[in-house]
Write a protein that holds these residues in place. Structure first.
Motif, mmCIF file in Angstrom:
data_model
loop_
_atom_site.group_PDB
_atom_site.id
_atom_site.type_symbol
_atom_site.label_atom_id
_atom_site.label_comp_id
_atom_site.label_asym_id
_atom_site.label_seq_id
_atom_site.Cartn_x
_atom_site.Cartn_y
_atom_site.Cartn_z
ATOM 1 N N ALA A 39 0.874 -1.426 0.134
ATOM 2 C CA ALA A 39 0.103 0.410 -0.160
ATOM 3 C C ALA A 39 0.723 1.663 0.129
ATOM 4 O O ALA A 39 -0.049 2.110 -0.377
ATOM 5 C CB ALA A 39 -0.427 -0.095 1.298
ATOM 6 N N ALA A 44 -6.673 1.714 0.501
ATOM 7 C CA ALA A 44 -6.636 0.250 -0.004
ATOM 8 C C ALA A 44 -7.730 0.082 -0.086
ATOM 9 O O ALA A 44 -9.099 0.820 0.167
ATOM 10 C CB ALA A 44 -5.796 -1.007 1.065
ATOM 11 N N LEU A 107 -3.434 0.351 -3.995
ATOM 12 C CA LEU A 107 -4.092 -0.419 -3.319
ATOM 13 C C LEU A 107 -5.599 -1.264 -3.311
ATOM 14 O O LEU A 107 -6.076 -0.554 -2.943
ATOM 15 C CB LEU A 107 -3.371 -0.802 -2.128
ATOM 16 C CG LEU A 107 -3.371 -2.809 -1.909
ATOM 17 C CD1 LEU A 107 -2.217 -3.258 -2.932
ATOM 18 C CD2 LEU A 107 -2.903 -3.117 -0.839
ATOM 19 N N TYR A 109 -6.957 -5.293 -3.667
ATOM 20 C CA TYR A 109 -6.923 -6.523 -3.111
ATOM 21 C C TYR A 109 -7.596 -7.679 -3.090
ATOM 22 O O TYR A 109 -9.064 -6.768 -2.796
ATOM 23 C CB TYR A 109 -5.795 -6.971 -1.596
ATOM 24 C CG TYR A 109 -5.994 -6.730 -0.842
ATOM 25 C CD1 TYR A 109 -6.889 -7.146 0.331
ATOM 26 C CD2 TYR A 109 -6.344 -5.143 0.300
ATOM 27 C CE1 TYR A 109 -7.501 -7.291 1.222
ATOM 28 C CE2 TYR A 109 -6.760 -4.634 0.817
ATOM 29 C CZ TYR A 109 -7.877 -5.909 2.149
ATOM 30 O OH TYR A 109 -8.055 -5.238 3.244
ATOM 31 N N ARG A 140 -1.369 -0.903 -7.819
ATOM 32 C CA ARG A 140 -1.159 -2.267 -7.499
ATOM 33 C C ARG A 140 -2.248 -3.309 -7.480
ATOM 34 O O ARG A 140 -2.925 -3.002 -6.558
ATOM 35 C CB ARG A 140 -0.150 -2.925 -6.367
ATOM 36 C CG ARG A 140 1.472 -2.261 -6.640
ATOM 37 C CD ARG A 140 2.085 -2.894 -5.938
ATOM 38 N NE ARG A 140 3.578 -2.476 -6.152
ATOM 39 C CZ ARG A 140 3.829 -1.629 -5.001
ATOM 40 N NH1 ARG A 140 3.816 -0.949 -4.151
ATOM 41 N NH2 ARG A 140 5.355 -1.229 -5.647
#
Length: 249
Positions: A39, A44, A107, A109, A140
């Motif tokens: 992160a 996130a 981020l 996820y 990401r």
């Protein structure tokens, strides 16, 4: 079986197993540690946040987390641990729902094989595109996913036992034409009765996952066999894949 039928109030009430299973420190802590590092001090977004297994300890690490979740009973369970101000959650499908301030996350996820809950390739690609839409340049998208273990070549072989322990038997039955698998979870004690629950999935090979990422504009940054960073090999039964949006913030 629809996803909202699977992730109902009964499932939510039995999902949390503090200190055991996927809540065991040896399982959970490496995931939280890795995600906190990825992160890089930013916000996130967790797709399919569930009852907050990962999000709650990640927030305690100082990472602001927002969630998207399809199941209201799972959100209700999360609310016993963290309020809306601490962990905001959008009720909706991770392939299409929009979290606050899309484009501002470092981020996104998706853990514990959950992308396979989307039962078509198109929906899985849409999930990648939704992740890309929420990420800032250089952000990401992290996916934890199992590597399919197909039955043997014999026509009668249609199932794989994936886990056995006292009181539990896990069996996957495969439809290789549609690339579907149904996971059968059998829980039992010393008596003659057993409890069976089932969940459908669409399995994804690592190479197919990489192609989905490319379609959505991601680059593969890394792939390891687990959250601790073990090397991914032909013998690995799962992987943690990190995809990155080109550019930098």
């Amino acid at each position: 079986m629809r996803q909202d039928e699977i992730w109902d109030a009964d499932t939510a009430s039995r999902y949390d197993t503090p200190g055991e299973g996927v809540f065991a420190p040896g399982v959970l802590e490496p995931a939280v540690e890795r995600l906190a590092g990825l992160a890089e001090g930013g916000r996130a977004l967790e797709f399919a946040i569930g009852t907050g297994r990962v999000a709650v300890p990640l927030v305690r690490r100082g990472v602001p987390v927002v969630g998207i979740e399809l199941s209201q009973p799972m959100i209700d369970r999360l609310r016993t641990k963290a309020d809306e101000a601490t962990i905001p959650v959008v009720l909706g499908d991770m392939a299409s729902a929009t979290a606050p301030e899309p484009g501002g996350y470092r981020l996104v996820y998706l853990v514990y094989n959950t992308i396979s809950n989307l039962l078509t390739q198109a929906a899985q690609i849409a999930c990648f595109r939704n992740a890309a839409r929420h990420l800032a340049p250089g952000g990401r998208f992290v996916i934890e996913l199992w590597v399919p273990e197909l039955p043997g070549p014999a026509p009668s072989a249609q199932a794989v036992v994936f886990h056995v322990e006292p009181g539990y038997l896990g069996v996957d039955t495969y439809d290789v034409v549609r690339q579907h698998v149904i996971s059968h979870h059998v829980e039992f004690d010393q008596g003659k009765q057993a409890r069976l629950t089932r969940s459908p999935h669409r399995y994804i090979w690592p190479a197919e996952l990489d192609l989905m990422a490319q379609i959505a504009g991601f680059e593969l940054e890394s792939r390891h066999a687990d959250w601790r960073g073990a090397e991914f090999t032909a013998a690995s039964r799962s992987h943690v894949s990190v995809y990155r949006v080109p550019g930098s913030q």
